[in-house]
Design an enzyme around this catalytic site. Structure first.
Site, PDB file in Angstrom:
ATOM      1  CD  GLU A 143      -0.985 -14.415  -1.251  1.00 18.83           C
ATOM      2  OE1 GLU A 143      -1.163 -13.731  -2.462  1.00 18.83           O
ATOM      3  OE2 GLU A 143      -0.623 -15.421  -1.817  1.00 18.83           O
ATOM      4  CB  ILE A 150      -5.884 -10.455  -3.663  1.00 17.50           C
ATOM      5  CG1 ILE A 150      -7.374 -10.108  -3.406  1.00 17.50           C
ATOM      6  CG2 ILE A 150      -6.060 -11.441  -5.512  1.00 17.50           C
ATOM      7  CD1 ILE A 150      -7.135  -8.714  -5.194  1.00 17.50           C
ATOM      8  CD  GLU A 204      -3.703   4.487   8.107  1.00 17.51           C
ATOM      9  OE1 GLU A 204      -3.997   4.618   9.218  1.00 17.51           O
ATOM     10  OE2 GLU A 204      -3.517   3.578   8.284  1.00 17.51           O
ATOM     11  CE  LYS A 219      -0.070  -2.973  -0.843  1.00 10.13           C
ATOM     12  NZ  LYS A 219      -1.251  -2.609  -0.630  1.00 10.13           N
ATOM     13  N   GLY A 327      -7.675  -4.309   5.183  1.00  9.64           N
ATOM     14  CA  GLY A 327      -8.520  -4.678   6.038  1.00  9.64           C
ATOM     15  C   GLY A 327      -8.250  -6.234   7.414  1.00  9.64           C
TER      16      GLY A 327
END
Length: 458
Positions: A143, A150, A204, A219, A327
């Site tokens: 996940e 999310i 970054e 993704k 995060g």
């Protein structure tokens, strides 16, 4: 005399819940938060999962390095293989391809289930890893690999498993969304918005994976694999980043009631009919690119470093999932959701879930996709230019929906200045649109094609 009533002492009930030994690979921003939750919330996690989740070790390159969270030093080890061999559940948050791949396979082959957030590895080797987990009755959960906190993987895997998903599009990279949002809201140039994103820790020091679209592409491959039950690798994804999006593009979009977002788009495309002629033959298109959206579109309202994924299914209709896309704490939340779910399955003795592909759909080349374009041109400001450009659109069967002209220097039509033309087309094949742009660029009255952006939702 009133008799004093005393509360009986509670009976001590032995905790006979199963103990599951958890190995954590990696202790960066996310890993340190996962370790903290496992230690601080042990009782609550045991009640929810039916087993005591015992953190038995954290594998890191340098056990002496300073961490974001104060954790017991005795948990750290540099011997990742020995740690994996001692565990019932493995959480992989190292990132990269190796040694993460070898360690995940080591865990799976001994029957240990794995929770990972490694999108790059899954985009490259996901189908092989899923098949290995299926052979060993282990579970591979991820996940955290897409859109941070999310919950999007579980809804696609479970809630929508009885439906037919036709399209997934979303903002799945917080860095690029922050940059584009800053450019839209403040008028900043790309370089300035990127510098601010780096200052705030959203980007970054080397932002290539984000701004060139590679992170979003990984993704997108994962989402397409799950949504369409067909193997999709990173190499199958057409990818374009945001480095060429200019402040002028942002301003022109705003004037037209549009906003630019970096979208990951995966969709089923009709490529023919079955031999009986009764059923459509489907293919898969997966791509990442800057996209113009109407400001009333739900994805247009996603601001800052937030993510959102829009899913279209035959029966459920349109669904949108929104939240923090990155995060330490938000992503750790996704990891812990997978870990508790996996622990419940182990306690119940249930078989591992499989994500092996059930069909092999052809990948559809981008030339066959139907889309709309926004095309920016710098042209000579002289009579007949617009008609010559419009003729090229007509030659390729591309219809113009809207046109905007800006004069830069000189009197209009005097031939001593430059003009900027921006066209938005009606939907056409990508092939026809690309050929149109190429031929327009060859006109002697066209100084340059300043931008080409795809349009969705109009």
């Amino acid at each position: 005399m009133t008799e004093t009533q005393t509360r009986p002492e509670p009976k001590t009930v032995p905790d006979d819940r199963k103990v599951l030994r958890v190995a954590l690979l990696g202790c960066g921003t996310v890993g340190s938060q996962v370790a903290r939750i496992l230690l601080e919330d042990a009782e609550a996690l045991a009640a929810r999962s039916g087993a005591r989740l015992e953190l038995v070790g954290i594998a890191v390159r340098n056990p002496e390095a300073k961490r974001d969270v104060d954790l017991p030093r005795e948990l750290f080890t540099a011997d990742a293989e020995a740690l994996v061999d001692s565990a019932d559940l493995v959480v992989e948050l190292m990132g990269g391809i190796e040694p993460a791949r070898s360690l995940i396979l080591r865990a799976i082959r001994k029957g240990a289930s794995v929770v990972t957030g490694n999108k790059a590895l899954l985009a490259q080797d996901g189908p092989a890893l899923f098949e290995e987990a299926d052979r060993n009755n282990a579970e591979l959960s991820f996940e955290a690999a897409v859109a941070g906190a999310i919950p999007i993987i579980r809804p696609i895997r479970e809630s929508l498993s009885g439906d037919h998903i036709t399209r997934v599009l979303g903002i799945v990279n917080g860095t690029t969304n922050y940059i584009l949002d800053q450019m839209d809201s403040t008028g900043a140039q790309f370089a300035d918005a990127l510098a601010e994103a780096q200052r705030l820790g959203y980007a970054e020091a080397d932002p290539t994976a984000d701004v060139e679209g590679h992170d979003a592409a990984a993704k997108a491959a994962l989402l397409a694999t799950l949504a369409f039950h067909t193997p999709v690798s990173l190499d199958d994804v057409r990818c374009q980043g945001i480095t060429k999006v200019s402040a002028d593009d942002i301003a022109a979009a705003k004037d037209s009631g549009l906003v630019i977002k970096l979208l990951a788009i995966a969709e089923l495309v009709r490529v023919g009919q079955s031999e009986s002629g009764k059923d459509a033959v489907e293919g898969t298109s997966v791509r990442v690119h800057p996209t113009l959206l109407p400001r009333e579109h739900p994805l247009a309202a996603v601001r800052g470093a937030y993510n959102a994924v829009f899913v279209e299914a035959e029966n459920a209709g349109q669904l949108m999932f929104y939240g923090a896309g990155a995060g330490g704490r938000p992503t750790a939340s996704a990891v812990m959701g997978d870990l508790v779910s996996t622990a419940r399955r182990v306690v119940a003795g249930a078989p591992g879930r499989t994500d092996t592909a059930t069909r092999k759909l052809p990948m559809v080349g981008v030339d066959a996709i139907t889309t709309s374009y926004s095309i920016g041109l710098e042209v000579a400001d002289q009579p007949g230019v617009l008609s010559r450009v419009a003729a090229v659109f007509a030659d390729h069967g591309v219809s113009i929906e809207a046109m905007r002209q800006t004069i830069d220097g000189g009197a209009p039509g005097a031939g001593d200045g430059r003009a900027e033309l921006r066209f938005v087309t009606h939907p056409a094949s990508e092939k026809a649109l690309a050929e149109t742009v190429a031929d327009i660029n060859n006109l002697d009255v066209v100084e340059s094609v300043t931008s080409v952006l795809r349009v969705e939702g109009v």
